[in-house]
Design an enzyme around this catalytic site. Sequence first.
Site, PDB file in Angstrom:
ATOM      1  N   ARG A  30       0.751  -1.397   0.247  1.00  0.00           N
ATOM      2  CA  ARG A  30      -0.265   0.404  -0.115  1.00  0.00           C
ATOM      3  C   ARG A  30       0.339   1.145  -0.258  1.00  0.00           C
ATOM      4  NH1 ARG A  30      -4.934  -1.850   0.234  1.00  0.00           N
ATOM      5  NH2 ARG A  30      -5.140  -4.145   2.143  1.00  0.00           N
ATOM      6  N   ASP A  31      -0.243   2.503  -0.423  1.00  0.00           N
ATOM      7  CA  ASP A  31       1.210   3.866  -1.058  1.00  0.00           C
ATOM      8  C   ASP A  31       1.212   4.144   0.290  1.00  0.00           C
ATOM      9  OD1 ASP A  31       1.941   5.379  -3.519  1.00  0.00           O
ATOM     10  OD2 ASP A  31       1.757   6.445  -1.814  1.00  0.00           O
ATOM     11  N   ILE A  32       2.084   4.837   0.478  1.00  0.00           N
ATOM     12  CA  ILE A  32       1.542   5.678   2.404  1.00  0.00           C
ATOM     13  C   ILE A  32       1.268   6.452   2.082  1.00  0.00           C
ATOM     14  CG2 ILE A  32       4.442   6.927   1.810  1.00  0.00           C
ATOM     15  CD1 ILE A  32       5.063   6.230   4.604  1.00  0.00           C
ATOM     16  N   GLU A  95       8.668  10.327  -8.754  1.00  0.00           N
ATOM     17  CA  GLU A  95       9.630  10.155  -6.838  1.00  0.00           C
ATOM     18  C   GLU A  95      10.204   9.016  -6.980  1.00  0.00           C
ATOM     19  OE1 GLU A  95       6.598  11.413  -4.495  1.00  0.00           O
ATOM     20  OE2 GLU A  95       6.015  12.751  -4.883  1.00  0.00           O
ATOM     21  N   VAL A  96      10.418   8.189  -6.995  1.00  0.00           N
ATOM     22  CA  VAL A  96      11.603   6.736  -6.409  1.00  0.00           C
ATOM     23  C   VAL A  96      11.240   5.962  -7.588  1.00  0.00           C
ATOM     24  CG1 VAL A  96      10.808   4.764  -5.195  1.00  0.00           C
ATOM     25  CG2 VAL A  96       9.617   6.949  -4.576  1.00  0.00           C
ATOM     26  N   HIS A 100       7.208   1.178 -10.661  1.00  0.00           N
ATOM     27  CA  HIS A 100       6.631   0.881  -9.968  1.00  0.00           C
ATOM     28  C   HIS A 100       5.319   0.984 -11.036  1.00  0.00           C
ATOM     29  CE1 HIS A 100       7.530   4.949  -8.618  1.00  0.00           C
ATOM     30  NE2 HIS A 100       6.260   4.945  -8.513  1.00  0.00           N
ATOM     31  N   HIS A 102       0.813   2.149 -10.302  1.00  0.00           N
ATOM     32  CA  HIS A 102      -0.067   2.643  -9.925  1.00  0.00           C
ATOM     33  C   HIS A 102      -1.066   1.860  -9.140  1.00  0.00           C
ATOM     34  CE1 HIS A 102       2.328   6.168  -7.359  1.00  0.00           C
ATOM     35  NE2 HIS A 102       3.272   5.912  -8.733  1.00  0.00           N
TER      36      HIS A 102
END
Length: 115
Positions: A30-32, A95-96, A100, A102
């Site tokens: 899960r995304d923070i 950002e990372v 990935h 989403h």
Amino acid sequence: MTEETIFSKIIRREVPADIVYQDDEVTAFRDINPQAPVHILVVPNRRIVMASTVEDDDRDVLGRLFLVARQVAEQEGLGKGYRLIVNSGEHAHMEVPHLHVHLLGGEPLGPLLCR
Ligand code: 5GP
């Protein structure tokens, strides 16, 4: 872009995250900072930097990202639909730098926001 990111530590379970799926190739957590009721990141365990750096050898794991996204979407009850987003590079606000997908859903999301 040679340094690993926080995602590698999450994959190795060295830092906490709500991991909803993991196998030898792919991890989903899960995304923070969720942007929808369900917001999960589906990532390859072996770091690929971003979409613009994928290579022929990445073909199998790239396919696995979609298969895991489908499985997790089913787990999460997203039968009414969901959105998959891949940001790549500065203009996409990535950002990372660890590729990935989403997975977003859980309510009507409206039109894709581009700007
Ligand atoms: P990007 O903008 O690179 O496509 O998305 C990176 C996503 O990673 C963001 O939605 C952000 O909230 C999420 N994120 C950043 N750091 C962490 C973290 O330490 N743990 C989790 N679970 N998500 C993170």
